[in-house]
Design an enzyme around this catalytic site. Sequence first.
Site: not given
Length: 564
Positions: A334, A394, A445
């Site tokens: 990420e 994300k 994440c």
Amino acid sequence: MAIFNRHKFEKLAVDKSKTLAWAIAFFSGILMALTTAPVNAWLFAWLALVPLWVLVVSYERPIITQKKPKFIVLPDSFLLLPLLWGIGYHGLALSWIMGIHPMTWLGVPWWPSLAIALFCWAFITLWGAALVTVWTWLFVIFNSLSLPGKNSIIILNSPPLQGGAGGGKAQFSALTRVLIGTALWCALESIWSTGSLWWTSLSYTQSPHNLAILHLGQLSGPSAVTAAIVAVNGLIAEAFIQGRRKKEEGRRKNWIAYILPTSLCLVLHIAGWSLYNRPLNQEAATALKIGIIQGNIPNEIKFDSGGWRRALEGYTTGYKQLADRKVDAVLIPETALPFIWTNEYQRSTLSFYQAILERGVVAWVGGFGQQENSITNSLLAIDRTGEIIGRYDKLKLVPLGEYIPFYEILGGIINRLSPLDAHLVPGNSKQLFDTPFGRAIVGICYDSAFAEIFRYQAANGGEFMLTASNNAHYKPPMLAQHHALDVMRAIETDRWAVIATNTGYSAFVNPRGETVWKSGINTYEVRDATIYRRQTRTLYVRWGDWLTPVLLVLAGLMRLIVKN
């Protein structure tokens, strides 16, 4: 005077009893927290809810007024039981959040940094404890519905209550209570998981070690594992309550009552073990050789010129090494290269991008994308010609870290404490990620805590799983818990998982949840492994969380049967 002293003594005894109950609730919550990393005492999860269950069921009977509408009065001291249990569990399990302090490298002074960290820890702890408190409140309500009269209203009050638990002429049976308690807990976890703050489901207490029970997740996702834990705890608690009642009545304890929870626990593990032992059926035609680069770039330097140069050098060198090993694709973490990759001019100047053009190996790059005037935290698929052929933004942004909740109210305060530009925007919940090798399931994440994100992509053709994370600003227990969540997502979707992180743990995980390889912490790693694309569809992938509504319907039917 004698009467006064007797009353004073009785009040003191009651106060001591309440204090003992609160202490038991708090420490049993801590016991549940020990099931998570770094202790990983997952066996405790099958007992740690028992004390709270016993305390709730055995608490004083609600007071019912004789006038209509009837009132069920709950004391403040009663709700302290689940609140303290929740604080013990969520507070200890999530204590790694304090790792964000100090944030002096972001320009936040030491004391405001500590204040922000403490606020985050306290808030997420109380948010988790609220789930347990609401569960207890609803549990008492449903357990009191058999009381005579209608239109009962729950109110909170401080006076002590009297009588036995649950009350009423048609008291719920133990099995009905267990069904009600299990259904309510699963329903509340389902509700909590739709929000922005979610991590500590009871299901993740079993990951990554109890792979047999984790395979129940293939049936109905995390709720299947949570239901198993709550049901076994409830049956043990009910057996204990029954035994204590018999002892008080001068009868001999009956240990047969403990056979039911023991048998249920055994049957659930056998069912999970049978799912775990199914053959993987890996065909050579579906094989992919994937490389991972763990850059190990400390956040303290990540966004300055020195950190950029180190990141570019490390990832470019690692990419070339993996290309020489004839990998099919390379995954980096990420925001590993924190540039706007959707800007063709900006990415064309980077050495990593030039290496892609030279070596021709597909790269899945963690960086930033653009969405109109906003920025996204993205994973981009770049083919051998340098074109972006796939993009995932994300979905679950980290509150305060990546966006400011209630910005109209808190924005000014946070901006005075920190120079961070916390205006990232989330991706579309229906986005899919295509690669030259087929469709992939992607999470960045914090996405890993939300099973539905992965289920949706698997149901829409995802054949393997990619997760990219940067956990560098958290303590090691968080890294291990994050890996545990990724293991669960791999099992639920029945997919191979490739996990790339900045500082650890990067890993390869097979569909059984077995970690084929796992990196160290705070180390630079370049690794490759062969994974296999899969098109299987677990019951969970096909139907989602069907178990929770089924449990709620069954609980409602049982309530009606018992009441009638």
